[in-house]
Design an enzyme around this catalytic site. Structure first.
Site, short mmCIF file in Angstrom:
data_model
loop_
_atom_site.label_atom_id
_atom_site.label_comp_id
_atom_site.label_asym_id
_atom_site.label_seq_id
_atom_site.Cartn_x
_atom_site.Cartn_y
_atom_site.Cartn_z
N CYS A 177 -26.83 -10.42 -16.99
CA CYS A 177 -25.95 -10.04 -17.64
C CYS A 177 -27.50 -9.96 -19.16
CB CYS A 177 -24.77 -10.22 -18.29
SG CYS A 177 -24.10 -10.35 -19.93
N CYS A 180 -22.00 -7.78 -19.30
CA CYS A 180 -20.83 -7.78 -18.55
C CYS A 180 -20.08 -6.80 -19.26
CB CYS A 180 -20.16 -9.38 -18.25
SG CYS A 180 -21.45 -10.17 -17.40
N CYS A 218 -17.53 -13.25 -19.92
CA CYS A 218 -18.90 -13.30 -20.82
C CYS A 218 -18.97 -14.56 -21.59
CB CYS A 218 -19.56 -12.11 -20.91
SG CYS A 218 -21.33 -11.73 -21.98
N CYS A 247 -24.74 -12.96 -21.02
CA CYS A 247 -24.39 -14.38 -20.74
C CYS A 247 -25.60 -14.64 -19.13
CB CYS A 247 -23.26 -14.91 -20.17
SG CYS A 247 -23.22 -13.86 -19.23
N GLY A 291 0.95 -1.15 -0.20
CA GLY A 291 -0.20 -0.03 -0.20
C GLY A 291 0.74 1.25 0.00
#
Lengths: 240, 286, 256
Positions: free
Chosen positions: B241, B266, B272, B244, B32
């Protein structure tokens, strides 16, 4: 309650050729609780100066000024402030307040400063303002816009709000009409009755005769003018 | 395609790659923490992923299989050109399949398919400093990081709630790494934030213009900032979606005609397509 | 009684030039001290040394911390000093925009110190912010407005609210009424007096305005060329100044 011993006061005017003005020397006096003492003497004798010294407003070059257990000549600012808040009241001739603060709050402030609640302090302030004939419609206004007499009465109300054990009064009845003068004198009498030690300057001889137990002529502490440029004792000046 | 002999492997010279690798190693050692590095001029403009490209160049080996996604898609301009860039300068194998890739450079998404050990995800970062929004002085933000003074991050979230009634920050949602550094996760949707933490893959972040690299080693603890009475939510459009039928993936809203018709699909094209190939169908599928 | 702040021998030089030299004093709980002097007298340098914004070349600034009693803030670690700056200390700048985040709402400005010390409940933070806006006489309906939409006096009051929300015990003020209209100044002074009294605050106020110190400060320190030339009870220093410079300063004020 108030005890001065061998107090002297000089002013050194550094920016005017270091002229040294001796105002008072060797002042000793005592005022007991419940007693009212008048300071007298011609104008310029140093009455107001002496009173300001007792309040800690002017510093003494030597001696001791005791109010209760505090010696103002030796004390730290915070000790003097505490003394002024709790023990020593002062009614000056001039009202000095934050602009725009309502009269009621100006009068209540000394009580708020010793921890009295807002409502109780205002109730006491209302009593005093009523007693001193300040019309209620003015209470919410700042006293800075008032007439001289009204300002003087607000100042007195403020000075008498908290029951100080010691009080200094500088011309408390000046510029008051007969009715208000009577109110102020009765306030002083009441303060004496509850045991306050009072020192006052009264040009009003009748008033003086009525409330004062003794008179002290300040002229006897006043030396002649001097222009000696000798160094004088320092009060709070740093050794810079 | 064979690598062009005009270029050193993966475009950058070896000294530069070593310098970047040192920055990456430092970043991995202090999860970080933003490590400064000497960002090089790349043959593309800032804002097109120069930070990510330099990190990718430093970690790629000839055996790697490289994937690039832009907003989840493998077939957008940016993704195609970066993929081609390394195909030409490093000669590495390329792929669009998340599961097959060893190094994935991404802009604005984390793939839907969970990453695995051995993979490296490289993020393109425009503004690495999460405190920049409220504190413009770099000297001061550095001090705030070093002294862990992160109250300001919550001021940003406070402002969000006071203005919108909820935390409206929906991307680049700040996180705390290993209970120490507050980090900008790059402009991924906050839907992806939970995938940052406890991830088996190495995650590297490169900011070219700002010259910073930071990193999350595998299985790092990453917590999204929030308030007790406004907890973090990994939100997405509330639809399946259209192609899909997936209900668990992040969706793009696509306008399909001039009459306001729209569909949700997606954003991860590989995910997808994989689902469609497996026979899943959404309501808008042809 | 332990002083809240004990300053000993604070000296700060800028090369050959003296910022402030060998300043010492004790400040007790509830005391308000004014520091006056003309521009360049070292009063702001001194204030910044005390508040931890500048590192003095010599001297100590011992603060009576809540947890560990008297500690020298000059030698304590920077995180500790900055933590003091967010909790027990407050600093009111002359220009409100130096002390406010102009891009953040009034509520966010007030809430920042709370969040900095770990407050994480939005509703509580907001309630406190609204309460403080009202205490400094800013209408609660302005809580989501940015300070850029506020008047100068309101900005200064917002800065005060932002500083006092964590209940500090010592407030440093640098010309808090400078740059404000006289009428706005009066209202601010009254507000400050009330807050100082009700919260039992100690304060150090740097100003060149003798009227401000007369109304706000219990005691006064007069500085010239980096040195303290006089100190004492405010009205005593102003009405019976002992040092030549103080006499000049007091006599130079225009009487209204």
């Amino acid at each position: 309650m108030i005890d001065l011993s061998n107090v002297s006061k000089t002013f050194t005017l550094h920016n005017q050729g270091s002229a040294v003005i001796e105002v008072l020397s060797d002042v000793s006096l005592t005022v007991a609780s419940g007693e009212c003492v008048a300071l007298t003497g011609a104008s310029g004798a140093g009455k107001s100066t002496l009173m300001r010294m007792i309040y800690g407003n002017y510093c003494a070059q030597s001696g001791a000024i005791r109010v209760g257990r505090v010696d103002l000549v030796q004390s730290e600012p915070r000790e003097i402030i505490r003394l002024r808040r709790e023990v020593l009241g002062y009614v000056s001739q001039f009202l000095r307040v934050v602009p725009r603060v309502p009269t009621l709050d100006v009068v209540a402030e000394p009580l708020r400063a010793v921890g009295v609640g807002s409502d109780e302090a205002r109730t006491r302030a209302k009593e005093l303002l009523t007693q001193l004939n300040i019309p209620e419609r003015l209470w919410s206004l700042s006293p800075t816009t008032f007439s001289g007499g009204e300002q003087q009465r607000v100042n007195i109300a403020r000075g008498f709000a908290h029951p100080y054990p010691a009080m200094l009064l500088d011309e408390p009845t000046a510029s008051l009409d007969a009715a208000n003068r009577e109110v102020v004198l009765s306030l002083i009498e009441a303060a004496k009755a509850r045991g306050a030690a009072i020192i006052g300057i009264f040009h009003d001889e009748a008033a003086r005769a009525r409330v004062c137990d003794r008179e002290i002529d300040v002229s006897r502490f006043t030396p002649g003018m001097s222009s000696s440029s000798e160094a004088v004792g320092h009060c709070n000046e740093s050794a810079a | 395609m064979t690598p062009s002999s005009e270029y050193n492997f993966a475009y950058l010279d070896e000294q530069t790659k070593r310098m970047i690798r040192r920055a990456i190693l430092k970043g991995l050692a202090i999860p970080g923490y933003q490590v400064p590095f000497a960002s090089r001029e790349m043959p593309m403009p800032y804002g097109w992923g120069t930070g990510g490209v330099q990190v990718s160049a430093a970690v790629l080996t000839p055996d790697d299989r490289f994937k690039v996604i832009d907003q989840g898609a493998d077939d957008t301009t940016n993704a195609v050109s970066i993929r081609t860039f390394f195909e030409r300068t490093a000669g590495v194998a390329i792929t669009t399949a998340t599961t097959e890739a060893t190094v994935i450079q991404t802009r604005h998404r984390i793939p839907e398919v969970p990453l695995t050990e051995g993979q490296i995800l490289v993020y393109q970062v425009p503004i690495p400093e999460p405190l920049r929004f409220l504190e413009p002085r770099e000297s001061e933000t550095r001090k705030m990081h070093s002294l862990e003074e992160y109250g300001l991050m919550h001021v940003k979230l406070y402002e969000d709630i006071s203005r919108h009634g909820h935390i409206a920050t929906s991307y680049a949602y700040p996180v705390t790494v290993e209970a120490r550094y507050v980090m900008d996760p790059s402009p991924i949707p906050k839907f992806d934030n939970p995938k940052l933490g406890d991830c088996p893959a190495i995650q590297l972040f490169g900011a070219g213009r700002e010259q910073r690299i930071y990193a999350l080693p595998p299985y790092t603890q990453v917590v999204s900032l929030d308030f007790e009475d406004h907890p973090f939510e990994a939100s997405k459009a509330d639809h399946p979606c259209g192609l899909c039928g997936a209900e668990d993936s992040y969706l793009d809203e696509v306008i399909v005609d001039d009459a306001g018709g729209r569909m949700f699909v997606c954003s991860d094209t590989d995910y997808c397509e994989g689902r469609q190939a497996a026979g899943h169908r959404g309501k808008d599928a042809a | 009684m332990t002083p809240l702040l004990s300053v000993q021998g604070i000296t700060k030089r800028y090369g050959a030039h003296i910022g402030c030299a060998d300043v010492s004093f004790d400040l007790y709980p509830g005391e308000v001290m004014g520091i006056v002097g003309e521009s360049g007298s070292g009063k702001s340098t001194l204030l910044n040394c005390m508040a931890g914004h500048l590192r003095p070349d010599a001297g100590s600034v011992v603060f009576d911390t809540r947890g560990h009693g008297p500690r020298d803030t000059v030698t304590m670690s920077e995180p500790e000093r900055r933590m003091l700056g967010r909790t027990d200390w407050a600093f009111v700048h002359q220009h409100a925009r130096d002390g406010l985040r102009m891009g953040v709402s009034a509520g966010g400005n007030v809430g920042e110190r709370l969040m900095a010390v770990g407050a994480r409940h939005y509703g509580d933070i907001r309630d406190k912010a609204v309460d403080w806006l009202e205490r400094v006489e800013i209408d609660a309906s302005r809580v989501d407005d940015r300070p850029t939409t506020f008047s100068g006096g309101m900005q200064q009051r917002l800065q005060i609210a932002r500083n006092l929300v964590t209940g500090p015990r010592l407030v440093f003020m640098d010309e808090p009424t400078g740059g404000l209209d006289v009428s706005v100044q009066a209202r601010l002074l009254d507000l400050l007096r009330g807050l100082v009294r009700d919260m039992g605050l100690s304060a150090i106020i740097v100003t060149h305005d003798l009227a401000v110190v007369r109304l706000l400060a219990d005691r006064l320190m007069v500085m010239k060329d980096g040195h303290v030339v006089e100190n004492g009870l405010t009205d005593q220093v102003l009405d019976d100044p002992q040092h030549a410079y103080t006499q000049l300063l007091v006599s130079s004020v225009l009487q209204v």
